[in-house]
Write an enzyme that holds these catalytic residues in place. Structure first.
Site, PDB file in Angstrom:
ATOM      1  N   GLN A   1      40.785  39.759  36.815  1.00  0.00           N
ATOM      2  CA  GLN A   1      41.368  39.965  35.484  1.00  0.00           C
ATOM      3  C   GLN A   1      42.630  40.798  35.620  1.00  0.00           C
ATOM      4  O   GLN A   1      43.356  41.008  34.661  1.00  0.00           O
ATOM      5  CB  GLN A   1      40.378  40.716  34.591  1.00  0.00           C
ATOM      6  CG  GLN A   1      39.093  39.960  34.357  1.00  0.00           C
ATOM      7  CD  GLN A   1      37.994  40.893  33.843  1.00  0.00           C
ATOM      8  OE1 GLN A   1      37.890  41.154  32.660  1.00  0.00           O
ATOM      9  NE2 GLN A   1      37.169  41.393  34.740  1.00  0.00           N
TER      10      GLN A   1
ATOM     11  N   HIS B   1      44.245  36.395  34.002  1.00  0.00           N
ATOM     12  CA  HIS B   1      45.148  36.913  32.966  1.00  0.00           C
ATOM     13  C   HIS B   1      46.615  36.856  33.363  1.00  0.00           C
ATOM     14  O   HIS B   1      47.452  37.455  32.699  1.00  0.00           O
ATOM     15  CB  HIS B   1      44.755  38.358  32.609  1.00  0.00           C
ATOM     16  CG  HIS B   1      43.432  38.461  31.899  1.00  0.00           C
ATOM     17  ND1 HIS B   1      42.672  39.606  31.869  1.00  0.00           N
ATOM     18  CD2 HIS B   1      42.734  37.534  31.195  1.00  0.00           C
ATOM     19  CE1 HIS B   1      41.561  39.382  31.167  1.00  0.00           C
ATOM     20  NE2 HIS B   1      41.570  38.140  30.758  1.00  0.00           N
TER      21      HIS B   1
ATOM     22  N   CYS C   1      60.165  32.550  30.820  1.00  0.00           N
ATOM     23  CA  CYS C   1      61.052  32.420  29.663  1.00  0.00           C
ATOM     24  C   CYS C   1      60.254  31.961  28.438  1.00  0.00           C
ATOM     25  O   CYS C   1      59.491  30.998  28.519  1.00  0.00           O
ATOM     26  CB  CYS C   1      62.176  31.440  29.975  1.00  0.00           C
ATOM     27  SG  CYS C   1      63.225  31.132  28.549  1.00  0.00           S
TER      28      CYS C   1
ATOM     29  N   CYS D   1      62.215  28.214  27.615  1.00  0.00           N
ATOM     30  CA  CYS D   1      62.218  27.022  28.478  1.00  0.00           C
ATOM     31  C   CYS D   1      61.117  27.050  29.537  1.00  0.00           C
ATOM     32  O   CYS D   1      60.946  26.093  30.283  1.00  0.00           O
ATOM     33  CB  CYS D   1      63.589  26.823  29.127  1.00  0.00           C
ATOM     34  SG  CYS D   1      63.948  27.974  30.473  1.00  0.00           S
TER      35      CYS D   1
ATOM     36  N   CYS E   1      66.572  35.012  30.266  1.00  0.00           N
ATOM     37  CA  CYS E   1      66.440  33.886  31.196  1.00  0.00           C
ATOM     38  C   CYS E   1      67.808  33.514  31.765  1.00  0.00           C
ATOM     39  O   CYS E   1      68.788  33.411  31.029  1.00  0.00           O
ATOM     40  CB  CYS E   1      65.837  32.707  30.438  1.00  0.00           C
ATOM     41  SG  CYS E   1      65.787  31.176  31.379  1.00  0.00           S
TER      42      CYS E   1
ATOM     43  N   CYS F   1      68.605  29.742  30.210  1.00  0.00           N
ATOM     44  CA  CYS F   1      68.905  29.463  28.794  1.00  0.00           C
ATOM     45  C   CYS F   1      69.182  30.727  27.986  1.00  0.00           C
ATOM     46  O   CYS F   1      69.371  30.655  26.779  1.00  0.00           O
ATOM     47  CB  CYS F   1      67.777  28.650  28.165  1.00  0.00           C
ATOM     48  SG  CYS F   1      66.314  29.623  27.783  1.00  0.00           S
TER      49      CYS F   1
ATOM     50  N   THR G   1      34.619  46.045  36.746  1.00  0.00           N
ATOM     51  CA  THR G   1      34.892  45.469  35.428  1.00  0.00           C
ATOM     52  C   THR G   1      33.818  45.872  34.434  1.00  0.00           C
ATOM     53  O   THR G   1      32.634  45.858  34.755  1.00  0.00           O
ATOM     54  CB  THR G   1      35.045  43.931  35.493  1.00  0.00           C
ATOM     55  OG1 THR G   1      35.289  43.444  34.169  1.00  0.00           O
ATOM     56  CG2 THR G   1      33.833  43.236  36.080  1.00  0.00           C
ATOM     57  N   SER G   2      34.268  46.236  33.231  1.00  0.00           N
ATOM     58  CA  SER G   2      33.317  46.707  32.216  1.00  0.00           C
ATOM     59  C   SER G   2      32.653  45.532  31.500  1.00  0.00           C
ATOM     60  O   SER G   2      31.648  45.696  30.831  1.00  0.00           O
ATOM     61  CB  SER G   2      34.046  47.586  31.188  1.00  0.00           C
ATOM     62  OG  SER G   2      35.009  46.827  30.478  1.00  0.00           O
TER      63      SER G   2
ATOM     64  N   ALA H   1      34.451  51.665  44.336  1.00  0.00           N
ATOM     65  CA  ALA H   1      34.535  50.555  45.278  1.00  0.00           C
ATOM     66  C   ALA H   1      35.221  50.947  46.599  1.00  0.00           C
ATOM     67  O   ALA H   1      34.751  50.593  47.677  1.00  0.00           O
ATOM     68  CB  ALA H   1      35.267  49.385  44.633  1.00  0.00           C
TER      69      ALA H   1
HETATM   70  N1  APR Z   1      35.509  51.454  41.584  1.00  0.00           N
HETATM   71  C1  APR Z   1      34.833  50.518  40.864  1.00  0.00           C
HETATM   72  N2  APR Z   1      34.806  50.504  39.524  1.00  0.00           N
HETATM   73  C2  APR Z   1      35.474  51.460  38.869  1.00  0.00           C
HETATM   74  C3  APR Z   1      36.197  52.472  39.544  1.00  0.00           C
HETATM   75  C4  APR Z   1      36.196  52.446  40.971  1.00  0.00           C
HETATM   76  N3  APR Z   1      36.840  53.358  41.688  1.00  0.00           N
HETATM   77  N4  APR Z   1      36.753  53.283  38.610  1.00  0.00           N
HETATM   78  C5  APR Z   1      36.400  52.798  37.409  1.00  0.00           C
HETATM   79  N5  APR Z   1      35.619  51.704  37.544  1.00  0.00           N
HETATM   80  C6  APR Z   1      35.018  50.856  36.500  1.00  0.00           C
HETATM   81  C7  APR Z   1      34.715  51.527  35.185  1.00  0.00           C
HETATM   82  O1  APR Z   1      33.442  52.171  35.247  1.00  0.00           O
HETATM   83  C8  APR Z   1      34.708  50.320  34.226  1.00  0.00           C
HETATM   84  O2  APR Z   1      33.430  49.715  34.180  1.00  0.00           O
HETATM   85  O3  APR Z   1      35.947  49.826  36.191  1.00  0.00           O
HETATM   86  C9  APR Z   1      35.687  49.345  34.869  1.00  0.00           C
HETATM   87  C10 APR Z   1      37.024  49.198  34.159  1.00  0.00           C
HETATM   88  O4  APR Z   1      36.817  48.603  32.914  1.00  0.00           O
HETATM   89  P1  APR Z   1      38.038  48.126  31.962  1.00  0.00           P
HETATM   90  O5  APR Z   1      39.076  49.192  31.897  1.00  0.00           O
HETATM   91  O6  APR Z   1      37.431  47.648  30.691  1.00  0.00           O
HETATM   92  O7  APR Z   1      38.699  46.937  32.797  1.00  0.00           O
HETATM   93  P2  APR Z   1      38.435  45.375  32.808  1.00  0.00           P
HETATM   94  O8  APR Z   1      36.975  45.078  32.750  1.00  0.00           O
HETATM   95  O9  APR Z   1      39.230  44.817  33.916  1.00  0.00           O
HETATM   96  O10 APR Z   1      39.122  44.950  31.453  1.00  0.00           O
HETATM   97  C11 APR Z   1      39.339  43.592  31.233  1.00  0.00           C
HETATM   98  O11 APR Z   1      40.850  44.091  29.412  1.00  0.00           O
HETATM   99  O12 APR Z   1      42.730  44.895  28.279  1.00  0.00           O
HETATM  100  C12 APR Z   1      42.170  43.835  28.984  1.00  0.00           C
HETATM  101  O13 APR Z   1      43.439  42.188  30.039  1.00  0.00           O
HETATM  102  C13 APR Z   1      42.947  43.482  30.224  1.00  0.00           C
HETATM  103  O14 APR Z   1      42.137  42.497  32.256  1.00  0.00           O
HETATM  104  C14 APR Z   1      41.906  43.518  31.327  1.00  0.00           C
HETATM  105  C15 APR Z   1      40.638  43.299  30.548  1.00  0.00           C
HETATM  106 ZN    ZN Z   2      64.904  29.864  29.602  1.00  0.00          ZN
END
Ligand code: APR
Ligand code: ZN
Length: 254
Positions: A105, A123, A131, A134, A152, A155, A193-194, A237
């Protein structure tokens, strides 16, 4: 003392080694240790900036206002970030044949900079501008952001970062490739990811429905943890990636 993180890493390694098709699904958390803050939670970007700058109608009506903030967040601040050990771990897993693809993401290009080849950008990518008239695409390092908003070359219309703004659809290719990963994966590894932004957040649930085992690496519980996660490695991680690779390289995890 029983080291639960170690036990879970070994459990995960064993699952990955006997799997046929492992896919990683990453979010903002994997880049936190590269110095890029997450969107939500403590120190999150949307606590500091107004998300309306990434609202497409607002951007088109107020390109200069939006671009001033976009430049600050995505090009001056994030632009300097380098891949960390977690990005490198996934790149190494791919090169050793344990990982087929990453669905990310993130728009920061750090998986590719770490050496990952099969990266599906759900994403989009901030290093490319597109652009609004175009569709011409230009690399950010060829663009002078000294004069905003950037235009651009072909254009002269407004350029927009090639990542999706609020209200925009998922890039078709990325969507289709992700669906094929969801169908084919027997293991999904969720990193940082949350699970709070749809439709991306559905992918692990769909993979689970198709029979995938879910491994999750996150220092906090998420929307997935109590619902679908089979092995939860509660850690940052980057801090466990070395140990993870070692467990994969060990002949026997019994
Ligand atoms: N290692 C692993 N996980 C971690 C670490 C780390 N060092 N630090 C924080 N986190 C975790 C948090 O606990 C949380 O669960 O990463 C997660 C981040 O969550 P979000 O900020 O909600 O990110 P994400 O899930 O990528 O959001 C998705 O939201 O605004 C949109 O498009 C944007 O791609 C993004 C999407
Ligand atoms: Zn253009």
């Amino acid at each position: 003392m029983l080291d639960i993180t170690k036990v879970n890493i070994e459990k995960a390694a064993k699952i990955i080694k006997s799997a046929k098709h492992v896919t990683a699904f990453t979010g903002a958390g994997i880049s936190v240790e590269s110095g890029i803050p997450p969107f939500r939670g403590d120190g999150g970007i949307w606590g500091k900036y107004d998300p309306k700058i990434l609202d497409l109608p607002y951007f088109l009506a107020n390109p200069l206002d939006s671009w001033i903030v976009i430049k600050e967040i995505f090009y001056e601040f994030f632009g300097k970030a380098k891949p960390n050990n977690a990005h490198k771990m996934l790149a190494e897993m791919e090169s050793l044949g344990w990982l087929k693809a990453i669905i990310t993401q993130n728009i920061d290009n750090l998986h590719q900079e770490a050496g990952s080849k099969n990266v599906i950008e759900f994403h989009g990518n901030s290093k490319i501008l597109v652009c609004t008239n175009c569709g011409n695409k230009e690399l950010i390092n060829k663009i002078n952001l000294g004069k905003l908003p950037p235009k651009c070359e072909k254009c002269k219309s407004l350029l927009k970062p090639d990542f999706i703004f609020f209200g925009e659809g998922i890039p078709q290719n990325a969507y289709q490739q992700s669906q094929s990963e969801v169908k084919n994966a027997d293991v999904f590894i969720l990193v940082g990811t949350s699970g709070s932004v749809i439709p991306a957040s559905y992918l692990p649930f769909e993979a689970k429905k198709n029979g995938a085992t879910i491994i999750e690496i996150n220092p906090e519980k998420t929307n997935y943890t109590d619902e679908i996660t089979d092995v939860f490695i509660r850690a940052k991680a980057g801090e466990i990636s070395q140990q993870f690779i070692e467990a994969l390289n060990t002949k026997n995890n019994d």
